[in-house]
Design an enzyme around this catalytic site. Structure first.
Site, PDB file in Angstrom:
ATOM      1  N   GLY A 198      36.984 -10.710  52.240  1.00 51.52           N
ATOM      2  CA  GLY A 198      38.211 -10.756  51.308  1.00 51.52           C
ATOM      3  C   GLY A 198      38.589 -12.238  51.169  1.00 51.52           C
ATOM      4  O   GLY A 198      38.626 -13.080  50.466  1.00 51.52           O
ATOM      5  N   GLU A 202      41.009 -18.279  61.467  1.00 51.00           N
ATOM      6  CA  GLU A 202      40.136 -17.331  61.965  1.00 51.00           C
ATOM      7  C   GLU A 202      39.949 -17.281  63.550  1.00 51.00           C
ATOM      8  O   GLU A 202      39.781 -18.412  64.159  1.00 51.00           O
ATOM      9  CB  GLU A 202      38.562 -17.128  61.649  1.00 51.00           C
ATOM     10  CG  GLU A 202      37.867 -16.131  62.192  1.00 51.00           C
ATOM     11  CD  GLU A 202      38.165 -14.832  62.119  1.00 51.00           C
ATOM     12  OE1 GLU A 202      38.589 -14.067  63.257  1.00 51.00           O
ATOM     13  OE2 GLU A 202      38.462 -14.320  60.873  1.00 51.00           O
ATOM     14  N   LYS A 248      25.469  -2.408  62.083  1.00 51.47           N
ATOM     15  CA  LYS A 248      25.147  -0.930  61.746  1.00 51.47           C
ATOM     16  C   LYS A 248      24.017  -0.650  61.124  1.00 51.47           C
ATOM     17  O   LYS A 248      23.204   0.075  61.362  1.00 51.47           O
ATOM     18  CB  LYS A 248      26.487  -0.348  61.122  1.00 51.47           C
ATOM     19  CG  LYS A 248      26.442   1.074  60.913  1.00 51.47           C
ATOM     20  CD  LYS A 248      27.530   1.558  59.939  1.00 51.47           C
ATOM     21  CE  LYS A 248      26.980   1.324  58.534  1.00 51.47           C
ATOM     22  NZ  LYS A 248      27.721   1.597  57.314  1.00 51.47           N
ATOM     23  N   TYR A 288      28.329 -18.711  57.535  1.00 50.56           N
ATOM     24  CA  TYR A 288      29.771 -18.570  57.010  1.00 50.56           C
ATOM     25  C   TYR A 288      30.314 -19.982  57.140  1.00 50.56           C
ATOM     26  O   TYR A 288      31.075 -20.594  56.205  1.00 50.56           O
ATOM     27  CB  TYR A 288      30.507 -17.316  57.352  1.00 50.56           C
ATOM     28  CG  TYR A 288      30.268 -16.079  56.541  1.00 50.56           C
ATOM     29  CD1 TYR A 288      31.176 -15.826  55.729  1.00 50.56           C
ATOM     30  CD2 TYR A 288      29.071 -15.184  57.013  1.00 50.56           C
ATOM     31  CE1 TYR A 288      30.741 -14.808  55.070  1.00 50.56           C
ATOM     32  CE2 TYR A 288      28.838 -14.100  56.328  1.00 50.56           C
ATOM     33  CZ  TYR A 288      29.858 -13.967  55.372  1.00 50.56           C
ATOM     34  OH  TYR A 288      29.702 -12.853  54.634  1.00 50.56           O
ATOM     35  N   ILE A 294      32.134   6.742  59.478  1.00 51.29           N
ATOM     36  CA  ILE A 294      31.678   5.942  60.564  1.00 51.29           C
ATOM     37  C   ILE A 294      31.546   6.857  61.579  1.00 51.29           C
ATOM     38  O   ILE A 294      30.401   6.724  62.317  1.00 51.29           O
ATOM     39  CB  ILE A 294      32.796   4.996  60.957  1.00 51.29           C
ATOM     40  CG1 ILE A 294      33.446   4.064  60.025  1.00 51.29           C
ATOM     41  CG2 ILE A 294      32.607   4.212  62.428  1.00 51.29           C
ATOM     42  CD1 ILE A 294      34.512   3.149  60.517  1.00 51.29           C
ATOM     43  N   ARG A 325      36.017  14.377  54.711  1.00 49.59           N
ATOM     44  CA  ARG A 325      37.035  14.740  54.019  1.00 49.59           C
ATOM     45  C   ARG A 325      37.288  13.596  52.972  1.00 49.59           C
ATOM     46  O   ARG A 325      37.210  12.390  52.929  1.00 49.59           O
ATOM     47  CB  ARG A 325      38.290  14.703  54.687  1.00 49.59           C
ATOM     48  CG  ARG A 325      39.566  15.368  53.704  1.00 49.59           C
ATOM     49  CD  ARG A 325      40.580  15.470  54.853  1.00 49.59           C
ATOM     50  NE  ARG A 325      41.053  14.613  55.823  1.00 49.59           N
ATOM     51  CZ  ARG A 325      41.855  13.726  55.481  1.00 49.59           C
ATOM     52  NH1 ARG A 325      42.543  13.532  54.316  1.00 49.59           N
ATOM     53  NH2 ARG A 325      42.134  12.814  56.258  1.00 49.59           N
ATOM     54  N   GLY A 347      39.660   6.613  62.500  1.00 56.70           N
ATOM     55  CA  GLY A 347      40.302   5.936  61.605  1.00 56.70           C
ATOM     56  C   GLY A 347      40.720   4.546  62.048  1.00 56.70           C
ATOM     57  O   GLY A 347      40.612   4.130  63.099  1.00 56.70           O
ATOM     58  N   THR A 397      33.661  -3.383  52.121  1.00 57.99           N
ATOM     59  CA  THR A 397      33.318  -4.930  51.757  1.00 57.99           C
ATOM     60  C   THR A 397      33.189  -5.315  50.382  1.00 57.99           C
ATOM     61  O   THR A 397      33.844  -6.298  50.147  1.00 57.99           O
ATOM     62  CB  THR A 397      32.004  -5.280  52.810  1.00 57.99           C
ATOM     63  OG1 THR A 397      32.277  -5.112  54.169  1.00 57.99           O
ATOM     64  CG2 THR A 397      31.663  -6.563  52.345  1.00 57.99           C
ATOM     65  N   HIS A 405       7.971   8.584  37.272  1.00 57.22           N
ATOM     66  CA  HIS A 405       7.324   9.552  37.940  1.00 57.22           C
ATOM     67  C   HIS A 405       6.344   9.045  38.913  1.00 57.22           C
ATOM     68  O   HIS A 405       5.289   8.115  38.624  1.00 57.22           O
ATOM     69  CB  HIS A 405       6.781  10.783  37.068  1.00 57.22           C
ATOM     70  CG  HIS A 405       5.924  11.791  37.516  1.00 57.22           C
ATOM     71  ND1 HIS A 405       6.767  12.819  38.070  1.00 57.22           N
ATOM     72  CD2 HIS A 405       4.945  12.098  37.730  1.00 57.22           C
ATOM     73  CE1 HIS A 405       6.017  13.879  38.721  1.00 57.22           C
ATOM     74  NE2 HIS A 405       4.761  13.314  38.410  1.00 57.22           N
TER      75      HIS A 405
END
Length: 522
Positions: free
Chosen positions: A62, A81, A106, A155, A240, A266, A325, A373, A498
Site C-alpha cells: 500500500g 522503511e 509462501k 522496489y 495462513i 471461519r 492472527g 496485498t 472442454h
C-alpha cells in the site's frame, strides 16, 4: 475432433506434463478536494512550507503504490522503511510482508510442496519409477533468498527511484500532525515534515501469552529456518495456518494442525471449509486436531519441543508455528502526539482512508479492513489519485476475490451461502462435486467442488466458490464477471472450454436447493 478424441488427447497432454514434473524436481470530502487540487507539478511542491507533500511510513504494498502514484501526479514524496533488505530483525523490508515473508516466498514454497503429489500420479499415466527424490531445504532457501533480494532491489532501484520517490532507510514516528522523527539505519536521527502523512506499516503476527511461547516461530521466522523440521505443530485455523500445514506436509514434514474451534477457515463458505477438511483427511498425513488449544510449550534438553494442550495431551515436535492472527504494527508510531485514534492495534479510517486527523491517512493491514496485498494496492492507489490526481476515488472493498493456497486450492469471490441468505433472503445454490480428469484417470481419490450462489430476485451471481487445482487462477477471471454483475443466465449462455474443470461453472443448470425468505428449501 469428437468429444472422446479431445478427452483422449487431454490425457496424453497430462502424461507429458507428468514427465516435465519429474525432470523439474532438479462524494469527496472538502479536505480531500483541497489536497487534490493543491498540486499540479513537482515545482508547486517546492513552494510548500513543509519538506514534502507526503511522507509515507512503511514500504509495503500500500505504501509503495501510494508513494509511486502520488509522485507521478507531481507530489514530492519520501518513503520510510526500517530496512531495505529482507531478513531479521524486521523481516518485512522494502516490498512489505507480501514480498519478504508473505505471498511471494509462501507461493514459492507452495510450488515446491506440490511436486511430490504430481509425481505420485505419474505412474497412473504410464511413467514407471518416477519419484520425488529428496527435498533440499537449504538449497531452496538459498534460491528463495536470492529471489527476494532481487525483488527488494526492484522496489528500491526501479519502482520507487524511477518514479521520483525518495527512500529513507529508517523508522519513522509522529511528532505532531505534520512532523516525523526518523531513526535512521545508520544511527542518526532526523526530523522531516509534510502536508500529508500516510501510515502503511502493515501488521505483525500475534502470539498468545502462554508459558514457553518464546520457543515458537511465526510466518516470519519460518522463511529463515536453517533446517527443515522433521515434526511441526501448526497452531491456528485461518488461511495462513492451513496453508503452512499443507506446505510443510508436502515438503515431507510430519505436521500436526491444532485449532481451538470446530472447523478451520471461519468466515469462508461452509461447503469449502468442510471440503478442505475432507480432502486433507483423505489425501494428506496432516494430523488435524480441532477443539485443541495449547497451554504450554516445553523445550526439552535435546532441543525438541513438547506442546501441552488444555486436555493434558502432549505432542512432541521440532518446531511450533503460531498462525493465530495478526495485529497492526503501531506500538512505536507515537500516534497520540497527533491525536490519531486507534482501535486495539489498528487505525480506523473512512472510505478515503483518512483517520480522525484530516491530513493523516492509513492503508493496508494496519487499518483492519481486508488484509490482502491487492486490497492494499487499491487503497494506496485510490488515495494518491484523490489527494494529488484530481480524482474522487473511494476505496472499494466489495466483491474482492481471494484464494487459499492449500491442497486443494480454494478460490472465492462474493457472498458465502449464509451471508447471501441473510442479505438477499431468496437465493438459489448450485453445487457440483466431482473428480477432475487429472485425478480420475490415475484413480486418485481427489475431488473438486464448485458452488454458485444466485440472488433469485435479480438472477445476479453473488457468490462463487471453488475448491480445485488452480482455483486461484480460475477465480480471478470469474471475479471480473461477478464484479460486473453477471447473471446466472449469462453464465449459462457462455460456452464452456472442454475438457476442463472450469467448464462446470457454465454447465450447472439446476440448483441443489433454494432459500425463501432466508429459510433453506430442499
Amino acid at each position: 475432433m469428437g468429444v472422446c478424441n479431445r478427452s483422449t488427447m487431454k490425457i496424453f497432454v497430462m502424461a507429458a506434463a507428468a514427465l516435465r514434473s519429474t525432470n523439474a524436481f532438479s462524494t469527496i470530502q472538502p479536505s480531500l478536494r483541497r489536497n487534490s487540487l493543491s498540486l499540479s507539478s513537482t515545482a508547486a511542491a517546492t513552494d510548500s512550507k513543509y519538506d514534502y507533500d507526503m511522507i509515507v511510513i512503511g514500504g509495503g504494498s500500500g505504501g509503495v503504490r501510494a508513494a509511486r502514484i502520488s509522485s507521478g501526479h507531481g507530489a514530492k514524496v519520501v518513503l520510510l522503511e526500517g530496512q531495505l533488505k529482507h531478513g531479521a530483525p524486521n523481516y518485512s523490508a522494502i516490498g512489505g510482508t507480501c514480498v519478504n515473508v508473505g505471498c511471494v516466498p509462501k507461493k514459492l514454497m507452495v510450488f515446491a510442496a506440490r511436486y511430490p503429489g504430481d509425481i505420485k500420479e505419474a505412474a497412473g499415466y504410464g511413467w514407471k519409477g518416477a519419484t520425488a527424490g529428496e527435498f533440499d531445504w537449504k538449497q531452496f532457501m538459498e534460491y528463495k533468498d536470492t529471489e527476494i533480494t532481487r525483488l527488494n532491489n526492484v522496489y528500491s532501484d526501479f519502482v520507487l527511484a524511477k518514479a521520483g520517490v525518495e527512500v529513507m532507510e529508517g523508522l519513522g514516528k509522529l511528532n505532531g500532525k505534520n512532523s516525523i522523527e526518523v531513526a535512521m539505519a545508520g544511527g542518526e536521527t532526523k526530523t522531516i515534515t509534510a502536508e500529508n502523512i500516510l501510515i502503511a506499516v502493515g501488521g505483525w503476527p500475534f502470539k498468545p501469552d502462554i508459558p514457553g511461547i518464546e520457543h515458537t516461530i511465526t510466518s516470519n521466522e519460518i522463511f529463515y529456518l536453517k533446517e527443515q523440521p522433521k515434526r511441526m505443530v501448526v497452531v491456528g485455523g485461518g488461511f495462513i495456518a492451513c496453508e503452512f500445514a499443507s506446505i510443510m506436509e508436502g515438503l515431507g514434514t510430519d505436521v500436526t494442525l491444532m485449532y481451538r474451534g470446530d472447523l478451520f477457515l471461519r468466515g469462508f463458505d461452509m461447503d469449502m471449509r468442510e471440503h478442505l477438511r475432507d480432502e486433507m483427511t483423505r489425501n494428506t498425513k496432516v494430523d488435524i486436531q480441532f477443539n485443541t488449544n495449547p497451554t504450554e510449550i516445553i523445550k526439552n534438553d535435546d532441543g525438541t519441543l513438547t506442546v501441552v494442550t488444555e486436555a493434558g495431551d502432549k505432542v512432541e515436535c521440532d518446531s511450533v508455528l503460531y498462525a493465530t492472527g495478526r495485529g497492526g504494527k503501531i506500538e512505536n508510531l507515537n500516534l497520540e502526539s497527533a491525536g490519531v485514534e486507534t482501535k486495539g492495534s489498528f487505525i480506523p479510517v473512512d472510505e478515503y482512508s483518512k483517520t480522525n486527523v484530516d491530513n493523516i491517512y492509513a492503508v493496508g493491514d494496519v487499518t483492519d479492513r481486508i488484509a490482502l496485498t491487492p486490497v492494499a494496492l487499491m487503497e494506496g492507489h485510490s488515495l494518491a489519485d484523490t489527494l494529488y490526481g484530481g480524482m474522487d476515488r473511494k476505496s472499494d472493498h466489495k466483491l474482492v476475490a481471494s484464494t487459499v493456497f492449500t491442497n486443494p486450492e480454494i478460490g472465492t469471490v462474493g457472498y458465502t451461502e449464509d451471508e447471501a441468505a441473510e442479505k438477499f433472503k431468496n437465493i438459489a445454490v448450485y453445487k457440483s462435486k466431482f473428480r477432475a480428469m487429472k485425478h480420475s484417470f490415475p484413480k486418485s481419490e481427489t475431488y473438486s467442488m464448485f458452488k454458485i450462489i444466485v440472488d433469485s430476485a435479480t438472477d445476479k451471481v453473488v457468490g462463487v466458490h471453488v475448491a480445485t487445482d488452480g482455483a486461484g487462477e480460475m477465480i480471478q477471471g470469474v471475479g471480473i464477471a461477478v464484479k460486473m454483475g453477471a447473471t446466472k443466465a449469462q453464465f449459462d449462455a457462455t460456452i464452456g472450454i472442454h475438457p476442463t474443470s472450469a467448464e462446470e461453472l457454465v454447465t450447472m443448470r439446476s440448483p441443489a436447493y433454494t432459500y425463501k425468505d432466508g429459510v433453506k428449501v430442499e
